[in-house]
Design an enzyme around this catalytic site. Structure first.
Site, mmCIF file in Angstrom:
data_model
loop_
_atom_site.group_PDB
_atom_site.id
_atom_site.type_symbol
_atom_site.label_atom_id
_atom_site.label_comp_id
_atom_site.label_asym_id
_atom_site.label_seq_id
_atom_site.Cartn_x
_atom_site.Cartn_y
_atom_site.Cartn_z
ATOM 1 N N LYS A 1 -23.082 29.373 -2.883
ATOM 2 C CA LYS A 1 -21.510 29.797 -3.029
ATOM 3 C C LYS A 1 -20.547 29.576 -1.772
ATOM 4 O O LYS A 1 -19.528 29.459 -1.791
ATOM 5 C CB LYS A 1 -21.499 31.129 -3.494
ATOM 6 N N GLY A 2 -21.248 29.390 -0.668
ATOM 7 C CA GLY A 2 -20.796 29.495 0.473
ATOM 8 C C GLY A 2 -19.550 28.233 0.696
ATOM 9 O O GLY A 2 -18.597 28.805 1.398
ATOM 10 N N ASP B 1 -20.393 25.025 4.346
ATOM 11 C CA ASP B 1 -19.691 26.244 4.996
ATOM 12 C C ASP B 1 -20.398 26.246 6.449
ATOM 13 O O ASP B 1 -19.709 26.242 7.592
ATOM 14 C CB ASP B 1 -19.562 27.588 4.543
ATOM 15 N N ASP C 1 -27.256 26.468 9.624
ATOM 16 C CA ASP C 1 -27.910 27.499 10.577
ATOM 17 C C ASP C 1 -28.831 26.906 11.123
ATOM 18 O O ASP C 1 -29.125 26.412 12.110
ATOM 19 C CB ASP C 1 -27.980 28.645 9.535
ATOM 20 N N LYS D 1 -24.407 26.111 13.890
ATOM 21 C CA LYS D 1 -25.012 26.875 15.036
ATOM 22 C C LYS D 1 -26.224 26.137 15.793
ATOM 23 O O LYS D 1 -27.204 26.049 15.423
ATOM 24 C CB LYS D 1 -25.656 28.351 14.409
ATOM 25 N N VAL E 1 -22.274 35.937 11.288
ATOM 26 C CA VAL E 1 -20.743 35.663 11.209
ATOM 27 C C VAL E 1 -20.752 35.752 9.348
ATOM 28 O O VAL E 1 -21.575 35.461 8.791
ATOM 29 C CB VAL E 1 -20.204 34.312 11.565
ATOM 30 N N ASP F 1 -21.404 35.129 3.233
ATOM 31 C CA ASP F 1 -21.436 36.608 2.971
ATOM 32 C C ASP F 1 -22.315 37.410 3.790
ATOM 33 O O ASP F 1 -23.264 37.010 4.512
ATOM 34 C CB ASP F 1 -21.921 36.553 1.425
HETATM 35 C C1 PRP Z 1 -26.175 29.380 3.399
HETATM 36 C C2 PRP Z 1 -25.182 28.334 3.595
HETATM 37 C C3 PRP Z 1 -26.128 27.182 3.713
HETATM 38 C C4 PRP Z 1 -27.374 27.619 4.398
HETATM 39 C C5 PRP Z 1 -27.626 27.302 5.722
HETATM 40 O O1 PRP Z 1 -26.117 29.478 2.194
HETATM 41 O O2 PRP Z 1 -24.191 28.098 2.636
HETATM 42 O O3 PRP Z 1 -26.380 26.514 2.570
HETATM 43 O O4 PRP Z 1 -27.259 29.164 4.298
HETATM 44 O O5 PRP Z 1 -28.748 27.598 6.246
HETATM 45 P P1 PRP Z 1 -29.716 26.807 6.967
HETATM 46 O O6 PRP Z 1 -29.171 25.858 7.836
HETATM 47 O O7 PRP Z 1 -30.533 27.644 7.866
HETATM 48 O O8 PRP Z 1 -30.812 26.151 5.834
HETATM 49 P P2 PRP Z 1 -27.146 30.859 1.444
HETATM 50 O O9 PRP Z 1 -28.679 30.406 1.260
HETATM 51 O O10 PRP Z 1 -27.066 32.007 2.178
HETATM 52 O O11 PRP Z 1 -26.323 30.956 0.035
HETATM 53 P P3 PRP Z 1 -24.933 31.163 -0.224
HETATM 54 O O12 PRP Z 1 -24.244 29.854 0.094
HETATM 55 O O13 PRP Z 1 -24.734 31.423 -1.544
HETATM 56 O O14 PRP Z 1 -24.319 32.364 0.599
#
Ligand code: PRP
Length: 183
Positions: A47-48, A104, A107, A135, A157, A163
């Site tokens: 969703k991000g 978004d 990580d 990051k 963040v 979220d």
């Molecule tokens: C977050 C973000 C990326 C992923 C990045 O999504 O939107 O898709 O984590 O992390 P990584 O580089 O360590 O793989 P999340 O799984 O939290 O789902 P969301 O978008 O629904 O919040």
């Protein structure tokens, strides 16, 4: 929601709404130039990426198609594992398309590394990545990202799609979550 509306929950405001808007406009000019004469398919990762997708798409002075994917990373807690399950697949056929993945945040990079390989196997004409945040200190794999908004410190963040326990996604701007919220 403004950072001031949840001031007690944040230890700092990292990026204001205006800084994000200016950066997306700057990157949009590059996208317009790179895809001149094409009609790229923007793929948002739910969703991000919803906020970035909405703002980038509206900033672009060209026709684009929009599609969304939802993925879930198997793993403990909030850490990505690199093993990804598709919860909602794309509607679009990618063969011959110029595809731009919109995220978004990068990580560990594990989600995008998996996603890039998965979408590459569907035969797009080109495949690039647009990520508002990255990051560098959290990277576990190197992902080739063509458009990056901001390199940020390895802190928790939230905001602008990001979220904590499904909260703060609707924050206008990106803030550092105060430790008393998650510890
Ligand atoms: C977050 C973000 C990326 C992923 C990045 O999504 O939107 O898709 O984590 O992390 P990584 O580089 O360590 O793989 P999340 O799984 O939290 O789902 P969301 O978008 O629904 O919040």
């Amino acid at each position: 929601m403004q950072p001031s509306d949840v001031a007690d929950d944040l230890s700092a405001t990292l990026l204001s709404e205006q800084q994000i808007r200016e950066k997306i406009a700057e990157l949009a000019r590059r996208v317009e130039s790179d895809y001149a004469g094409e009609r790229p398919l923007l793929v948002g990762v739910l969703k991000g990426a919803v906020m970035v997708m909405a703002d980038l798409a509206r900033e672009l002075k060209m026709h684009v198609d929009l599609d969304f994917m939802a993925v879930s990373s198997y793993g403990l807690g909030t850490e990505s594992s690199g093993v990804v399950r598709i919860l909602k697949d794309l509607d679009a056929d990618l063969s011959g398309r110029h595809v731009l993945i919109v995220e978004d945040i990068i990580d560990s990079g594990l989600t995008l590394a998996w996603l890039r390989a998965n979408l590459e196997s569907r035969g797009p004409a080109s495949l690039e990545i647009f990520a508002l945040l990255r990051k560098p200190d959290a990277a576990k794999v190197n992902v080739d990202v063509k458009y990056v908004g901001f390199d940020i410190p390895n802190e928790f963040v939230v905001g602008y799609g990001l979220d904590y326990a499904e909260q703060y996604r609707n924050l206008r701007g990106v803030g550092v979550l105060a430790p008393h919220i998650y510890s």
